[in-house]
Scaffold this active site. Structure first.
Site, mmCIF file in Angstrom:
data_model
loop_
_atom_site.group_PDB
_atom_site.id
_atom_site.type_symbol
_atom_site.label_atom_id
_atom_site.label_comp_id
_atom_site.label_asym_id
_atom_site.label_seq_id
_atom_site.Cartn_x
_atom_site.Cartn_y
_atom_site.Cartn_z
ATOM 1 N N CYS A 62 0.834 -1.197 0.000
ATOM 2 C CA CYS A 62 0.000 0.000 0.000
ATOM 3 C C CYS A 62 0.873 1.252 0.000
ATOM 4 O O CYS A 62 1.524 1.538 -0.996
ATOM 5 C CB CYS A 62 -0.983 -0.023 1.165
ATOM 6 S SG CYS A 62 -2.318 1.188 0.981
ATOM 7 N N HIS A 90 -3.498 -5.118 0.580
ATOM 8 C CA HIS A 90 -2.976 -5.476 1.898
ATOM 9 C C HIS A 90 -2.946 -7.000 2.078
ATOM 10 O O HIS A 90 -3.895 -7.582 2.608
ATOM 11 C CB HIS A 90 -3.813 -4.838 3.005
ATOM 12 C CG HIS A 90 -3.535 -3.386 3.196
ATOM 13 N ND1 HIS A 90 -2.584 -2.920 4.076
ATOM 14 C CD2 HIS A 90 -4.075 -2.292 2.601
ATOM 15 C CE1 HIS A 90 -2.553 -1.602 4.027
ATOM 16 N NE2 HIS A 90 -3.438 -1.193 3.135
ATOM 17 N N GLU A 118 -1.423 -8.619 4.225
ATOM 18 C CA GLU A 118 -1.361 -8.976 5.652
ATOM 19 C C GLU A 118 -2.746 -9.021 6.296
ATOM 20 O O GLU A 118 -2.876 -9.420 7.473
ATOM 21 C CB GLU A 118 -0.463 -7.985 6.399
ATOM 22 C CG GLU A 118 -1.100 -6.690 6.837
ATOM 23 C CD GLU A 118 -1.334 -5.684 5.724
ATOM 24 O OE1 GLU A 118 -1.842 -4.586 6.029
ATOM 25 O OE2 GLU A 118 -1.008 -5.983 4.559
#
Length: 243
Positions: A112, A219, A221
Protein backbone atom coordinates in the site's frame (compact mmCIF):
# COMPACT_ATOMS: atom_id res chain seq x y z
CA UNK A 1 23.24 -12.41 5.14
CA UNK A 2 22.51 -11.18 8.69
CA UNK A 3 20.52 -14.14 9.99
CA UNK A 4 19.29 -14.69 13.52
CA UNK A 5 20.74 -17.40 15.78
CA UNK A 6 17.90 -19.67 14.62
CA UNK A 7 18.91 -19.19 10.98
CA UNK A 8 15.83 -17.11 10.19
CA UNK A 9 16.41 -14.21 7.78
CA UNK A 10 15.84 -10.79 9.35
CA UNK A 11 13.15 -8.65 7.76
CA UNK A 12 13.10 -4.94 8.54
CA UNK A 13 9.45 -3.87 8.90
CA UNK A 14 8.67 -0.16 8.94
CA UNK A 15 6.35 1.28 11.57
CA UNK A 16 4.44 4.51 12.04
CA UNK A 17 4.42 7.15 14.76
CA UNK A 18 0.99 7.93 16.20
CA UNK A 19 1.04 11.32 17.94
CA UNK A 20 -2.38 10.79 19.53
CA UNK A 21 -0.97 8.02 21.73
CA UNK A 22 2.67 9.16 21.62
CA UNK A 23 3.75 5.78 20.32
CA UNK A 24 5.55 3.97 17.51
CA UNK A 25 3.21 1.23 16.30
CA UNK A 26 2.67 -1.46 13.68
CA UNK A 27 -0.32 -3.58 12.69
CA UNK A 28 0.01 -7.14 13.95
CA UNK A 29 -0.78 -8.56 10.51
CA UNK A 30 2.64 -7.61 9.15
CA UNK A 31 4.44 -9.22 12.06
CA UNK A 32 2.34 -12.38 12.05
CA UNK A 33 2.79 -12.90 8.31
CA UNK A 34 6.57 -12.46 8.43
CA UNK A 35 6.87 -14.92 11.31
CA UNK A 36 4.59 -17.49 9.64
CA UNK A 37 6.68 -17.20 6.46
CA UNK A 38 9.76 -18.20 8.44
CA UNK A 39 11.54 -14.91 9.09
CA UNK A 40 12.34 -12.73 12.08
CA UNK A 41 10.70 -9.28 11.95
CA UNK A 42 12.84 -6.33 13.03
CA UNK A 43 10.60 -3.29 13.58
CA UNK A 44 12.07 -0.06 12.21
CA UNK A 45 10.72 3.17 13.72
CA UNK A 46 10.38 6.31 11.62
CA UNK A 47 13.38 8.37 12.70
CA UNK A 48 15.62 10.88 10.95
CA UNK A 49 17.02 9.72 7.56
CA UNK A 50 20.56 9.67 9.00
CA UNK A 51 19.70 6.35 10.70
CA UNK A 52 18.73 4.53 7.49
CA UNK A 53 22.15 3.04 6.70
CA UNK A 54 22.53 1.58 10.19
CA UNK A 55 19.09 -0.01 10.10
CA UNK A 56 19.75 -1.63 6.73
CA UNK A 57 23.04 -3.06 7.99
CA UNK A 58 21.02 -5.16 10.47
CA UNK A 59 18.50 -6.75 8.07
CA UNK A 60 18.39 -9.02 5.03
CA UNK A 61 15.24 -7.60 3.45
CA UNK A 62 12.87 -4.66 3.80
CA UNK A 63 9.08 -4.62 4.13
CA UNK A 64 7.61 -1.13 3.65
CA UNK A 65 4.20 -1.04 5.32
CA UNK A 66 0.99 0.93 4.92
CA UNK A 67 -0.19 3.99 6.81
CA UNK A 68 -0.66 7.70 6.25
CA UNK A 69 -0.80 9.42 2.88
CA UNK A 70 2.52 10.51 1.44
CA UNK A 71 2.76 14.29 1.55
CA UNK A 72 2.09 15.60 -1.99
CA UNK A 73 5.24 17.70 -1.68
CA UNK A 74 7.17 14.44 -2.15
CA UNK A 75 5.13 12.81 -4.88
CA UNK A 76 2.66 14.91 -6.86
CA UNK A 77 3.01 18.62 -6.14
CA UNK A 78 -0.75 18.92 -5.60
CA UNK A 79 -2.49 20.28 -2.52
CA UNK A 80 -3.02 18.10 0.54
CA UNK A 81 -6.39 16.34 0.59
CA UNK A 82 -8.79 17.36 3.37
CA UNK A 83 -9.58 14.74 6.05
CA UNK A 84 -6.35 12.78 5.46
CA UNK A 85 -3.31 12.65 7.74
CA UNK A 86 0.32 13.13 6.77
CA UNK A 87 3.67 12.41 8.41
CA UNK A 88 6.43 14.23 6.46
CA UNK A 89 9.13 12.92 8.81
CA UNK A 90 8.11 9.35 8.02
CA UNK A 91 8.03 10.22 4.31
CA UNK A 92 11.58 11.56 4.35
CA UNK A 93 12.84 8.58 6.35
CA UNK A 94 11.18 5.89 4.24
CA UNK A 95 12.06 7.49 0.92
CA UNK A 96 15.72 7.43 1.98
CA UNK A 97 15.38 3.89 3.37
CA UNK A 98 13.78 2.61 0.16
CA UNK A 99 16.35 4.31 -2.08
CA UNK A 100 19.24 2.77 -0.15
CA UNK A 101 17.62 -0.68 -0.08
CA UNK A 102 17.19 -0.61 -3.86
CA UNK A 103 20.75 0.64 -4.33
CA UNK A 104 22.10 -2.09 -2.03
CA UNK A 105 20.13 -4.78 -3.87
CA UNK A 106 18.17 -5.85 -0.77
CA UNK A 107 14.92 -7.71 -1.46
CA UNK A 108 12.07 -5.23 -0.93
CA UNK A 109 8.30 -5.59 -0.65
CA UNK A 110 6.15 -2.45 -0.53
CA UNK A 111 2.56 -2.77 0.71
CA UNK A 112 0.00 0.00 0.00
CA UNK A 113 1.81 3.17 1.17
CA UNK A 114 5.03 1.15 0.91
CA UNK A 115 4.44 0.57 -2.80
CA UNK A 116 3.77 4.28 -3.22
CA UNK A 117 7.12 4.97 -1.52
CA UNK A 118 8.87 2.70 -4.05
CA UNK A 119 7.02 4.31 -6.96
CA UNK A 120 7.81 7.84 -5.77
CA UNK A 121 11.46 7.31 -4.88
CA UNK A 122 12.14 6.09 -8.41
CA UNK A 123 10.83 9.34 -9.89
CA UNK A 124 7.18 8.57 -10.58
CA UNK A 125 4.10 10.59 -9.57
CA UNK A 126 1.12 9.51 -7.51
CA UNK A 127 -2.55 10.05 -8.23
CA UNK A 128 -3.68 12.31 -5.37
CA UNK A 129 -7.24 10.96 -5.09
CA UNK A 130 -8.39 7.93 -7.09
CA UNK A 131 -12.14 8.79 -7.10
CA UNK A 132 -11.23 11.88 -9.14
CA UNK A 133 -9.93 9.71 -12.00
CA UNK A 134 -11.85 6.41 -11.98
CA UNK A 135 -15.46 7.65 -11.66
CA UNK A 136 -16.07 5.17 -8.85
CA UNK A 137 -15.63 2.11 -11.12
CA UNK A 138 -13.73 0.36 -8.31
CA UNK A 139 -13.84 1.20 -4.62
CA UNK A 140 -10.23 1.10 -3.43
CA UNK A 141 -11.47 1.91 0.06
CA UNK A 142 -15.06 1.94 1.26
CA UNK A 143 -14.64 4.96 3.53
CA UNK A 144 -12.00 6.74 5.60
CA UNK A 145 -12.18 3.89 8.11
CA UNK A 146 -13.30 0.86 6.06
CA UNK A 147 -11.39 -1.43 3.72
CA UNK A 148 -12.85 -2.73 0.48
CA UNK A 149 -12.58 -5.97 -1.47
CA UNK A 150 -12.06 -6.05 -5.22
CA UNK A 151 -10.51 -8.18 -7.94
CA UNK A 152 -7.13 -7.62 -9.58
CA UNK A 153 -5.84 -9.25 -12.76
CA UNK A 154 -2.27 -10.53 -12.64
CA UNK A 155 0.16 -10.35 -15.56
CA UNK A 156 1.61 -13.76 -16.45
CA UNK A 157 5.22 -14.70 -15.79
CA UNK A 158 5.69 -12.17 -13.00
CA UNK A 159 6.69 -12.56 -9.37
CA UNK A 160 3.17 -11.72 -8.18
CA UNK A 161 1.47 -14.21 -10.51
CA UNK A 162 4.08 -16.83 -9.68
CA UNK A 163 3.28 -16.38 -5.98
CA UNK A 164 -0.51 -16.61 -6.26
CA UNK A 165 -0.66 -19.03 -9.21
CA UNK A 166 -3.87 -17.39 -10.37
CA UNK A 167 -4.84 -15.06 -13.19
CA UNK A 168 -7.10 -13.07 -10.86
CA UNK A 169 -7.23 -12.65 -7.09
CA UNK A 170 -9.60 -10.84 -4.75
CA UNK A 171 -7.74 -8.47 -2.48
CA UNK A 172 -8.27 -6.30 0.59
CA UNK A 173 -7.77 -2.65 -0.33
CA UNK A 174 -7.49 0.53 1.73
CA UNK A 175 -6.04 3.47 -0.17
CA UNK A 176 -7.15 6.54 -2.09
CA UNK A 177 -3.78 7.64 -3.52
CA UNK A 178 -2.83 5.71 -6.66
CA UNK A 179 0.12 5.20 -8.97
CA UNK A 180 0.49 7.70 -11.80
CA UNK A 181 2.06 7.09 -15.19
CA UNK A 182 5.66 5.88 -15.01
CA UNK A 183 8.14 8.47 -16.24
CA UNK A 184 11.30 7.81 -18.28
CA UNK A 185 14.63 7.31 -16.56
CA UNK A 186 15.77 5.66 -13.37
CA UNK A 187 14.86 2.18 -12.20
CA UNK A 188 12.14 0.78 -14.43
CA UNK A 189 9.08 -1.03 -13.13
CA UNK A 190 6.89 -3.57 -14.90
CA UNK A 191 3.17 -3.38 -14.08
CA UNK A 192 2.08 -6.86 -13.01
CA UNK A 193 -1.47 -6.33 -11.70
CA UNK A 194 -4.35 -4.03 -12.51
CA UNK A 195 -7.79 -3.42 -11.05
CA UNK A 196 -10.91 -3.44 -13.20
CA UNK A 197 -10.59 0.36 -13.60
CA UNK A 198 -7.21 -0.28 -15.30
CA UNK A 199 -5.26 1.36 -12.48
CA UNK A 200 -1.96 -0.21 -11.46
CA UNK A 201 -2.20 -2.50 -8.43
CA UNK A 202 1.22 -4.18 -8.47
CA UNK A 203 4.62 -3.72 -10.06
CA UNK A 204 8.07 -5.26 -9.94
CA UNK A 205 11.54 -4.58 -11.27
CA UNK A 206 11.61 -4.69 -15.05
CA UNK A 207 14.95 -6.51 -14.94
CA UNK A 208 13.60 -9.89 -13.83
CA UNK A 209 17.11 -11.15 -13.05
CA UNK A 210 17.78 -8.23 -10.71
CA UNK A 211 17.15 -8.09 -6.97
CA UNK A 212 13.65 -9.02 -5.77
CA UNK A 213 11.56 -5.82 -5.55
CA UNK A 214 7.76 -5.75 -5.67
CA UNK A 215 5.08 -3.22 -4.73
CA UNK A 216 1.38 -3.99 -4.24
CA UNK A 217 -1.35 -1.50 -3.41
CA UNK A 218 -3.49 -4.08 -1.62
CA UNK A 219 -2.98 -5.48 1.90
CA UNK A 220 -1.77 -9.12 1.84
CA UNK A 221 -1.36 -8.98 5.65
CA UNK A 222 -5.16 -8.63 6.08
CA UNK A 223 -7.37 -9.91 7.52
CA UNK A 224 -5.11 -10.26 10.55
CA UNK A 225 -7.21 -13.07 12.06
CA UNK A 226 -6.59 -15.31 9.02
CA UNK A 227 -3.88 -17.76 10.09
CA UNK A 228 -2.78 -18.60 6.53
CA UNK A 229 0.51 -17.32 5.16
CA UNK A 230 0.00 -15.02 2.22
CA UNK A 231 1.75 -16.45 -0.88
CA UNK A 232 3.37 -13.14 -1.87
CA UNK A 233 4.82 -12.52 1.60
CA UNK A 234 6.03 -16.11 1.63
CA UNK A 235 7.72 -15.60 -1.77
CA UNK A 236 9.32 -12.41 -0.47
CA UNK A 237 10.74 -14.18 2.59
CA UNK A 238 12.02 -17.02 0.40
CA UNK A 239 13.79 -14.48 -1.81
CA UNK A 240 15.36 -12.86 1.25
CA UNK A 241 16.57 -16.24 2.49
CA UNK A 242 18.11 -17.03 -0.89
CA UNK A 243 19.86 -13.68 -1.33
Amino acid sequence: MVTSSSGRPRIGVTSRFRPAIDSHSIHRGYIDQVVRAGALPIVIPALDPEFCEEFLETVDGLLLTGGEDIDPAYCSGSARQPDYTYHPRRDAFELRLARLALDYGLPVLGICRGSQILWSVTGNPLIPHIPDVNDGQVLHRTSLTETSRHVVSLAPAGRVADAYREAKVEVTSYHHQGLGEQLPGGLRWRVTAQAEDCLTEAFEREDADGPWAVGVLWHPELPADDDRTDPLISAFVSAVGAS
